[in-house]
Design an enzyme around this catalytic site. Structure first.
Site, PDB file in Angstrom:
ATOM      1  N   LYS A  11       0.856  -1.178   0.026  1.00  0.00           N
ATOM      2  CA  LYS A  11       0.051   0.002  -0.033  1.00  0.00           C
ATOM      3  C   LYS A  11       0.899   1.111  -0.103  1.00  0.00           C
ATOM      4  O   LYS A  11       2.097   1.182   0.533  1.00  0.00           O
ATOM      5  CB  LYS A  11      -1.048  -0.035   1.257  1.00  0.00           C
ATOM      6  CG  LYS A  11      -2.005  -1.335   1.163  1.00  0.00           C
ATOM      7  CD  LYS A  11      -2.830  -1.172   2.285  1.00  0.00           C
ATOM      8  CE  LYS A  11      -3.842  -2.327   2.061  1.00  0.00           C
ATOM      9  NZ  LYS A  11      -4.995  -2.304   3.394  1.00  0.00           N
ATOM     10  N   TYR A  51     -12.490  -1.944  -3.450  1.00  0.00           N
ATOM     11  CA  TYR A  51     -13.143  -1.790  -1.897  1.00  0.00           C
ATOM     12  C   TYR A  51     -14.666  -1.742  -1.782  1.00  0.00           C
ATOM     13  O   TYR A  51     -15.180  -1.292  -0.912  1.00  0.00           O
ATOM     14  CB  TYR A  51     -12.288  -0.769  -1.263  1.00  0.00           C
ATOM     15  CG  TYR A  51     -11.135  -1.324  -0.945  1.00  0.00           C
ATOM     16  CD1 TYR A  51     -10.767  -2.303   0.023  1.00  0.00           C
ATOM     17  CD2 TYR A  51      -9.818  -0.653  -1.256  1.00  0.00           C
ATOM     18  CE1 TYR A  51      -9.395  -2.696   0.376  1.00  0.00           C
ATOM     19  CE2 TYR A  51      -8.471  -0.837  -0.985  1.00  0.00           C
ATOM     20  CZ  TYR A  51      -8.312  -1.982  -0.041  1.00  0.00           C
ATOM     21  OH  TYR A  51      -7.018  -2.413   0.212  1.00  0.00           O
ATOM     22  N   PHE A  59     -15.111   3.717   7.581  1.00  0.00           N
ATOM     23  CA  PHE A  59     -13.751   4.187   7.082  1.00  0.00           C
ATOM     24  C   PHE A  59     -13.591   4.186   5.608  1.00  0.00           C
ATOM     25  O   PHE A  59     -12.342   4.169   5.132  1.00  0.00           O
ATOM     26  CB  PHE A  59     -12.787   3.319   7.919  1.00  0.00           C
ATOM     27  CG  PHE A  59     -12.976   1.758   7.522  1.00  0.00           C
ATOM     28  CD1 PHE A  59     -12.656   0.971   6.291  1.00  0.00           C
ATOM     29  CD2 PHE A  59     -13.820   0.919   8.180  1.00  0.00           C
ATOM     30  CE1 PHE A  59     -12.802  -0.223   5.883  1.00  0.00           C
ATOM     31  CE2 PHE A  59     -14.147  -0.336   7.953  1.00  0.00           C
ATOM     32  CZ  PHE A  59     -13.584  -0.939   6.914  1.00  0.00           C
ATOM     33  N   ASN A 114      -2.018   0.033   6.943  1.00  0.00           N
ATOM     34  CA  ASN A 114      -1.451  -1.295   7.302  1.00  0.00           C
ATOM     35  C   ASN A 114      -0.600  -1.963   6.434  1.00  0.00           C
ATOM     36  O   ASN A 114      -0.659  -3.379   6.409  1.00  0.00           O
ATOM     37  CB  ASN A 114      -2.471  -2.271   7.839  1.00  0.00           C
ATOM     38  CG  ASN A 114      -3.697  -2.403   6.782  1.00  0.00           C
ATOM     39  OD1 ASN A 114      -3.646  -2.118   5.923  1.00  0.00           O
ATOM     40  ND2 ASN A 114      -4.633  -3.113   7.293  1.00  0.00           N
ATOM     41  N   HIS A 117      -2.022  -5.374   1.658  1.00  0.00           N
ATOM     42  CA  HIS A 117      -3.419  -6.132   1.243  1.00  0.00           C
ATOM     43  C   HIS A 117      -3.045  -7.648   1.143  1.00  0.00           C
ATOM     44  O   HIS A 117      -1.913  -7.862   0.441  1.00  0.00           O
ATOM     45  CB  HIS A 117      -4.209  -5.586  -0.018  1.00  0.00           C
ATOM     46  CG  HIS A 117      -5.133  -6.448  -0.328  1.00  0.00           C
ATOM     47  ND1 HIS A 117      -6.206  -6.379   0.267  1.00  0.00           N
ATOM     48  CD2 HIS A 117      -5.384  -7.282  -1.387  1.00  0.00           C
ATOM     49  CE1 HIS A 117      -7.347  -7.029  -0.375  1.00  0.00           C
ATOM     50  NE2 HIS A 117      -6.722  -7.619  -1.176  1.00  0.00           N
ATOM     51  N   GLU A 128      -9.612 -10.191  -7.698  1.00  0.00           N
ATOM     52  CA  GLU A 128      -8.520  -8.824  -7.348  1.00  0.00           C
ATOM     53  C   GLU A 128      -7.346  -8.967  -8.451  1.00  0.00           C
ATOM     54  O   GLU A 128      -6.980  -7.878  -8.798  1.00  0.00           O
ATOM     55  CB  GLU A 128      -8.191  -9.168  -6.133  1.00  0.00           C
ATOM     56  CG  GLU A 128      -9.281  -8.670  -5.000  1.00  0.00           C
ATOM     57  CD  GLU A 128      -8.999  -8.839  -3.440  1.00  0.00           C
ATOM     58  OE1 GLU A 128      -9.870  -8.731  -2.745  1.00  0.00           O
ATOM     59  OE2 GLU A 128      -7.739  -9.392  -3.177  1.00  0.00           O
TER      60      GLU A 128
HETATM   61  N1  UDP Z   1      -9.867  -0.525   7.387  1.00  0.00           N
HETATM   62  C1  UDP Z   1      -9.882   0.493   8.069  1.00  0.00           C
HETATM   63  N2  UDP Z   1     -10.350   0.508   9.414  1.00  0.00           N
HETATM   64  C2  UDP Z   1     -10.890  -0.626   9.917  1.00  0.00           C
HETATM   65  C3  UDP Z   1     -10.679  -1.840   9.113  1.00  0.00           C
HETATM   66  C4  UDP Z   1     -10.202  -1.703   7.805  1.00  0.00           C
HETATM   67  O1  UDP Z   1      -9.398   1.629   7.806  1.00  0.00           O
HETATM   68  O2  UDP Z   1     -11.525  -0.448  10.809  1.00  0.00           O
HETATM   69  C5  UDP Z   1      -9.018  -0.425   6.297  1.00  0.00           C
HETATM   70  C6  UDP Z   1      -7.452  -1.173   6.251  1.00  0.00           C
HETATM   71  O3  UDP Z   1      -6.578  -0.545   5.494  1.00  0.00           O
HETATM   72  C7  UDP Z   1      -7.756  -2.599   6.039  1.00  0.00           C
HETATM   73  C8  UDP Z   1      -8.867  -2.476   4.770  1.00  0.00           C
HETATM   74  O4  UDP Z   1      -9.691  -1.195   5.252  1.00  0.00           O
HETATM   75  O5  UDP Z   1      -6.900  -3.296   5.162  1.00  0.00           O
HETATM   76  C9  UDP Z   1      -9.643  -3.516   4.507  1.00  0.00           C
HETATM   77  O6  UDP Z   1     -10.272  -3.985   5.461  1.00  0.00           O
HETATM   78  P1  UDP Z   1     -10.632  -5.458   5.818  1.00  0.00           P
HETATM   79  O7  UDP Z   1     -11.441  -5.811   6.702  1.00  0.00           O
HETATM   80  O8  UDP Z   1     -10.804  -6.301   4.533  1.00  0.00           O
HETATM   81  O9  UDP Z   1      -9.114  -5.904   6.447  1.00  0.00           O
HETATM   82  P2  UDP Z   1      -7.968  -6.648   5.573  1.00  0.00           P
HETATM   83  O10 UDP Z   1      -8.567  -7.724   4.885  1.00  0.00           O
HETATM   84  O11 UDP Z   1      -6.978  -5.896   4.837  1.00  0.00           O
HETATM   85  O12 UDP Z   1      -7.078  -7.362   6.870  1.00  0.00           O
HETATM   86 MG    MG Z   2     -10.028  -7.788   3.368  1.00  0.00          MG
END
Ligand code: UDP
Ligand code: MG
Length: 139
Positions: A11, A51, A59, A114, A117, A128
């Site tokens: 990212k 997304y 968020f 974070n 991805h 994806e």
């Molecule tokens: N995210 C965020 N706040 C949250 C949860 C997710 O900003 O409370 C963002 C974060 O960058 C995350 C992305 O949205 O990686 C997609 O969320 P997901 O729940 O799919 O998490 P991931 O699969 O990436 O662990």
């Molecule tokens: Mg996810």
């Protein structure tokens, strides 16, 4: 896409901090083969589409701004049990909850920013991967 593949993005924060090489090294060391890779930048429309499943989440707006503020490195990775093993390698969404030694524990700043991805299913890995790569970019 075969089910031994997953999709990842390094990212924008990872590129901004100069962590691209270190993260790719960990991915290689964990036994993943890179079958497609490029540096690219998503438009706002592309990030919203990628997304879309999160479009009703509080968020979502911040997530789209974050993911479009600079380039990413997108890649398709191959390994036995790729989706699950890659999720283990990156760690929990929130770096505070991520296991020691995981990519997010090492390189993520927060639950929002974070670092990486990782696809959450074989089906989404295929969707994806196809979102970012044409057939002739996958080897
Ligand atoms: N995210 C965020 N706040 C949250 C949860 C997710 O900003 O409370 C963002 C974060 O960058 C995350 C992305 O949205 O990686 C997609 O969320 P997901 O729940 O799919 O998490 P991931 O699969 O990436 O662990
Ligand atoms: Mg996810």
């Amino acid at each position: 896409m075969a089910t031994n593949r997953t999709f990842t993005m390094l990212k924008p924060d990872s590129l901004e901090k100069g962590n691209t090489g270190a993260i790719l090294e960990k991915i290689n060391a964990a036994g993943f083969k890179i079958v497609a890779m490029k540096q690219t930048r998503m438009s706002k429309a592309e990030a919203k589409a990628f997304y879309a499943v999160h479009s009703e989440r509080p968020f979502f707006g911040e997530l789209v701004l974050y993911m479009t503020r600079g380039p990413i490195v997108a890649a398709i990775l191959e390994k036995e049990n790729a989706v699950e093993d890659f999720r283990t390698l990156i760690g929990a969404t929130n770096p505070d909850e991520a296991a020691e030694g995981t990519i997010r524990k090492l390189y993520a700043a927060s639950i929002g920013e974070n670092a990486v991805h990782g696809s959450d299913s074989d089906e989404n890995a295929a969707i994806e991967g196809s979102f970012h790569f044409s057939g002739r970019e996958i080897f």
